[in-house]
Design a protein around this motif. Structure first.
Motif: not given
Lengths: 265, 155
Positions: A32, A35-36, A99-102, A105-106, A179-180, A182
């Motif tokens: 996460m 890779i970016p 972050g977010d759910p995705q 998950n990783r 807010p963007a 997290r």
């Protein structure tokens, strides 16, 4: 992205040997952040060694007085773990707001702390809860592990295998998230374990996670939220960027510490 | 070049790819499955969300090599012939899209929520959508669609 050799390690030894024989190898956990980073050409490893197929790096075990979380355990697995929720609910809540759910998950705990992003949540969780980082070579106190922005004491090729968290008597994490993304603009883990009070701050300092001695003194044995809120934190050495000034971050440290203390009860 | 093999929407597929090939590139450019979109390409917007072994993931931030042997599901795999999946139908019924660019990712994300939470509250839906950006709808009808889709899936 520059090209690289990709290797899927089948065991810890396989990963360590692949890394040592590579010119400039990089371990890949959840990817996460890596890779970016590769996509932006900020890193150019010769070899990317994927740890995902190593069975014994993921999982959560209850050791009675501590919980041990395998390095490749995802944030979602920690957030949804009954063991973590019952023993250290503050840690489950922290993981559940990364972050977010995705991403959850990783993304993995080992990848997060190896990267030591100054706005990541897990460094505050590790230092606040007085965790021990376990590698293929040694056990390292969280206090010693995180050294500077994106820097840790990990040696070249050293592999995090697990993180052990002592069960806290009281703990809570409060975060003021961007807010963007997290990521934490300021996040504070307040914990009391065996009579010791800790307040670990992420997102604020120019040198990454740290223990806030002034906040800890104010919190005292009773986790006094009002006293923590009254602490005037200095803006010296704090980060200033488009999201928040150093002065605003200083203000948020005492507010987040106070909210965490209230939640920890 | 190394070979990668996986199952996509129930079919076994295999190809030679450069290690730097992203899953989304593999799906779109090798398999022609262009329903999975690239929006921001920085793992924020969620237009590229697919399922990997049943869990939602951002395919712009996964290497194709990482999902070797995995079961991948994309938006193209949801409908049964001309019959839309109940979640897709709910988006149509509730005007859950305008331009539609973010929609495949939102639908795949929503299905992962319903997998673990069959009857989510509005608040849970809104929190879950943290990783999906929509620039048209203001989210209101997306949330309505997901709530309706979740109900429809319960039958």
């Amino acid at each position: 992205m520059y090209n690289f050799n990709y290797q899927k390690a089948t065991s810890r030894d396989d990963a360590i040997s692949a890394r040592s024989s590579a010119d400039d190898g990089s371990y890949l956990a959840g990817g996460m952040t890596l890779i970016p980073t590769l996509k932006q050409r900020l890193a150019k490893p010769s070899d990317v060694i994927d740890l995902a197929a190593i069975d014994d790096l993921a999982g959560i075990t209850d050791d009675g007085g501590a919980i041990t979380i395998g390095a490749m355990t995802t944030h979602a697995a920690v957030a949804n773990s009954d063991v973590v929720a019952s023993k250290i609910p503050a840690l489950a809540a922290l993981a559940g707001h990364i972050g977010d759910p995705q991403v959850r998950n990783r993304g993995t705990i080992g990848g997060s702390i190896a990267n030591n992003d100054p706005a990541a949540d897990y460094p505050a969780g590790c230092v606040g809860l007085n965790a021990t980082i376990i590698t293929n070579k040694r056990e390292i106190s969280a206090d010693d592990f995180f050294t500077d922005l994106f820097e840790t004491v990990l040696e070249d090729g050293e592999l995090i295998t697990a993180v052990s968290f002592p069960v806290a008597d009281k703990a809570a994490y409060a975060k003021f998230p961007n807010p963007a993304s997290r990521y934490a603009i300021v996040g504070v883990m307040v914990a009391q374990t065996g009579g010791e009070t800790r307040a670990a701050v992420t997102g604020a300092s120019q040198s990454g996670v740290y223990r806030a001695a002034d906040i800890e003194a104010a919190l005292g044995d009773g986790l006094d939220a009002a006293a923590a809120k009254a602490v005037k934190v200095s803006a010296d050495g704090l980060n200033s960027d488009i999201h928040a000034s150093a002065e605003y971050r200083a203000h948020l440290i005492s507010i987040m510490a106070s909210r965490a203390a209230t939640a920890a009860g | 070049m190394p070979t990668v093999s996986m199952t996509v929407n129930g079919k076994s597929v295999s190809a030679e790819v450069e290690p730097r090939t992203l899953l989304v590139q593999y799906l779109r450019e090798h398999l022609g499955l262009t329903g999975t979109h690239v929006g921001c390409d920085t793992s924020q917007c969620g237009a590229c969300v697919v399922h990997v072994n049943g869990e939602s993931a951002k395919s712009c931030t996964i290497l194709a090599m990482q999902v070797e042997g995995a079961d991948v599901a994309t938006i193209e795999g949801l409908a049964d012939g001309d019959t839309l999946h109940p979640m897709q139908e709910a988006f149509r019924e509730n005007h859950g899209l305008q331009c539609g660019f973010c929609t495949p990712g939102v639908v795949m994300s929503a299905l992962d929520l319903v997998r673990t939470n069959a009857d989510p509250s509005e608040r849970e839906v809104r929190e879950w959508l943290e990783g999906n950006l929509c620039r048209c709808t203001g989210y209101h009808n997306i949330v309505k669609s997901i709530l309706a889709g979740a109900k429809a899936m319960q039958g």
